[in-house]
Write a protein that holds these residues in place. Structure first.
Motif, PDB file in Angstrom:
ATOM      1  N   CYS A   1      34.202  41.639  33.088  1.00 45.74           N
ATOM      2  CA  CYS A   1      35.401  41.091  32.440  1.00 45.74           C
ATOM      3  C   CYS A   1      35.239  39.589  32.179  1.00 45.74           C
ATOM      4  O   CYS A   1      34.420  38.910  32.805  1.00 45.74           O
ATOM      5  CB  CYS A   1      36.612  41.284  33.340  1.00 45.74           C
ATOM      6  SG  CYS A   1      36.987  42.993  33.758  1.00 45.74           S
TER       7      CYS A   1
ATOM      8  N   GLU B   1      37.077  37.077  33.034  1.00 47.66           N
ATOM      9  CA  GLU B   1      37.336  36.202  34.171  1.00 47.66           C
ATOM     10  C   GLU B   1      36.101  36.073  35.061  1.00 47.66           C
ATOM     11  O   GLU B   1      35.797  35.008  35.582  1.00 47.66           O
ATOM     12  CB  GLU B   1      38.492  36.763  35.029  1.00 47.66           C
ATOM     13  CG  GLU B   1      39.826  36.893  34.306  1.00 47.66           C
ATOM     14  CD  GLU B   1      40.003  38.266  33.654  1.00 47.66           C
ATOM     15  OE1 GLU B   1      39.006  38.811  33.106  1.00 47.66           O
ATOM     16  OE2 GLU B   1      41.123  38.781  33.685  1.00 47.66           O
ATOM     17  N   ARG B   2      35.388  37.197  35.250  1.00 49.13           N
ATOM     18  CA  ARG B   2      34.208  37.160  36.108  1.00 49.13           C
ATOM     19  C   ARG B   2      33.023  36.483  35.430  1.00 49.13           C
ATOM     20  O   ARG B   2      32.231  35.808  36.087  1.00 49.13           O
ATOM     21  CB  ARG B   2      33.847  38.573  36.581  1.00 49.13           C
ATOM     22  CG  ARG B   2      34.813  39.048  37.685  1.00 49.13           C
ATOM     23  CD  ARG B   2      34.483  40.445  38.150  1.00 49.13           C
ATOM     24  NE  ARG B   2      34.909  41.438  37.181  1.00 49.13           N
ATOM     25  CZ  ARG B   2      34.267  42.557  36.897  1.00 49.13           C
ATOM     26  NH1 ARG B   2      33.128  42.823  37.526  1.00 49.13           N
ATOM     27  NH2 ARG B   2      34.741  43.408  36.013  1.00 49.13           N
TER      28      ARG B   2
ATOM     29  N   CYS C   1      42.521  42.312  35.810  1.00 45.44           N
ATOM     30  CA  CYS C   1      42.435  43.583  36.543  1.00 45.44           C
ATOM     31  C   CYS C   1      42.243  43.278  38.029  1.00 45.44           C
ATOM     32  O   CYS C   1      41.910  42.150  38.413  1.00 45.44           O
ATOM     33  CB  CYS C   1      41.298  44.446  36.003  1.00 45.44           C
ATOM     34  SG  CYS C   1      39.654  44.021  36.633  1.00 45.44           S
TER      35      CYS C   1
ATOM     36  N   CYS D   1      38.902  41.649  39.085  1.00 43.86           N
ATOM     37  CA  CYS D   1      38.806  40.217  38.805  1.00 43.86           C
ATOM     38  C   CYS D   1      39.661  39.399  39.775  1.00 43.86           C
ATOM     39  O   CYS D   1      39.252  38.319  40.209  1.00 43.86           O
ATOM     40  CB  CYS D   1      39.222  39.938  37.365  1.00 43.86           C
ATOM     41  SG  CYS D   1      37.949  40.461  36.197  1.00 43.86           S
TER      42      CYS D   1
ATOM     43  N   SER E   1      40.687  49.379  33.288  1.00 38.70           N
ATOM     44  CA  SER E   1      39.715  48.286  33.348  1.00 38.70           C
ATOM     45  C   SER E   1      38.355  48.956  33.471  1.00 38.70           C
ATOM     46  O   SER E   1      37.955  49.394  34.557  1.00 38.70           O
ATOM     47  CB  SER E   1      39.986  47.397  34.561  1.00 38.70           C
ATOM     48  OG  SER E   1      38.928  46.461  34.697  1.00 38.70           O
TER      49      SER E   1
HETATM   50 ZN   LIG Z   1      38.736  42.397  35.203  1.00 42.34          ZN
END
Ligand SMILES: [Zn+2]
Ligand SMILES: [Zn+2]
Ligand SMILES: [Zn+2]
Ligand SMILES: [Zn+2]
Lengths: 169, 169, 169, 169
Positions: B72, B74-75, B107, B110, D66
């Motif tokens: 994702c 954010e990661r 999510c 994350c 997700s």
């Molecule tokens: Zn995520």
């Protein structure tokens, strides 16, 4: 694999940088749980970088208290690369290094992640603690891979599943 | 949350950059499978950047033919940040944006990944397509979190398990 | 949360079984890397099981030499449950246990995985080593969740992205 | 690979069951996002099951809104198996099936997950929609694997890192 003084198309000078950078990258690994530091380096084709930016992108492992949530050096490096605008065709070689005398290979999850962006002939150099290496291509590390071309479009899958239901009914 | 013209300690100018950068980051998302573009931005404390480097690090989602192998926005952003030398205490605020009119939250995976590097009071701004937002702190998004302090040392766990075996025997 | 002798709709007898089964499940944890044994138990609504099958499904954590590839007790239990034919609406309560005196909560990744199959009011009981517990609902553990209803259909996303491109051109 | 009427040690009758069970398992796949149904089956050595329990354990993919939080058929099956008490040495063969005419292989993440519990010679049969197959061993699908024996103990890693610090100082 060796031809015209190149290993899988990588020059001695490039290999030197690839090695140094992934060994250097280990220093920023966040691995309080395993203590297993891993560094990764991605060598870009010259055409895919502007002259000012460096031709190497690096990464290190980033662990988490919930082990499955952490990530590996190779994926951190590749994530950074994709977000920097690189893509399938941008990568000339990959380097991975650890603190071991033994040669360590990327885990299966990283092989799968890399597969999305590496052509099958791209070499992956695995460096040991002292910078010695073994090398394998993407295809050698993930034979018969489940690559981007393998996942069929939803429409096709829908049709197959409807046919099957019709047969049963 | 609002005090002295700041929202969770973030100024209007900072919020503006956080918003713009995570909306901009969506453009480099690699999401051929979901088509769901997500951008993320991390605002650094000024003290944790040198004057020349930008106070914002960004990321976008990077998907994979094997869905669980993708990652994702954010990661990706946080991985890049950690490898750039940042750490727990470096982050002032997080921004996330999507193509939706609705506000989308990170999510759970994350939230867990971020938890390792964010203090509980750090605000996470969720921007919709037009830049409107809702905001929650790390603690509000992951209450009772399984953070780095929760995983006991192996030695302690070994002792507990040996005690238990002794009881049974 | 407590009403008519029930805690979030769970009877004392059910809670007893939920507790025993998730403590028992820890024994089969495969966790040579963390030594952190976790057990999980899923209490099914009576209607969703045939009379002969047990109303509880259990799991334990299964680790991997590549830490991010391992999985948690809660996800193993839920994977087993889905493959056994259960689904959203089948679950009455979840139990999680560890070897700690402290109460440990599911990691963010597990909260997200569970969210797909648990209604927001379903209680998650966190048992300590001795069987004492704290309890939170799915919604309390993953507020503002990114649930199945949040991901828009590809068609809608395609339209938004084409509109955006048209604006820029 | 074929000897005495056995393929990698698997009899025609066992292969038949392996095939049927993993095709059957696809029915319970939860894959609203990809529509890509995958089934997996694990054939146990007779010695590792009691006479009453079935010699096959199955799984199917379980997706999540997700995408990275979802899991694959092979990992669901193996998680169920480990929690049922099986372990390294218990597995005689693995089967995987999809709705495609083409043969699909396990993703790299699943190869890594399986590696923890399969000996290198264990065969993995990849069935197409009609039950035709290709077969490869664990070692062929994950050459030079990062297996459980590769991760060095924390104590050893600590020593290496301290030596390195001493050199720099
Ligand atoms: Zn995520
Ligand atoms: Zn990896
Ligand atoms: Zn978990
Ligand atoms: Zn897989």
């Amino acid at each position: 694999a060796e031809q015209n003084g190149l290993i899988h198309g990588v020059s001695a000078a490039e290999l030197q940088v690839l090695c140094e950078k992934c060994i250097e990258a280990k220093v920023v690994a966040y691995c309080p749980y395993s203590l297993f530091r891993v560094g990764a380096s991605l060598l870009l084709h010259t055409s895919s970088t502007s002259s000012s930016s460096p031709p190497i992108i690096t990464g290190a492992n980033v662990e988490n208290a919930s082990y499955p949530v952490g990530t590996c050096a190779e994926r951190v490096a590749m994530g950074t690369a994709i977000v920097s605008g690189h893509k399938l065709g941008s990568f000339k070689a990959i380097g991975v290094s650890t603190d071991m005398d033994d040669f360590c290979s990327p885990c299966g999850m990283c092989r799968q992640f890399l597969r999305e962006f590496l052509e099958l002939h791209v070499p992956i150099f695995m460096f040991n603690r002292e910078g010695k290496f073994i090398v394998r291509t993407m295809e050698e590390l993930l034979p018969l891979s489940f690559g981007p071309n393998k996942l069929p479009p939803r429409e096709e899958l829908k049709k197959v599943q409807e046919e099957e239901k019709a047969k049963i009914a």
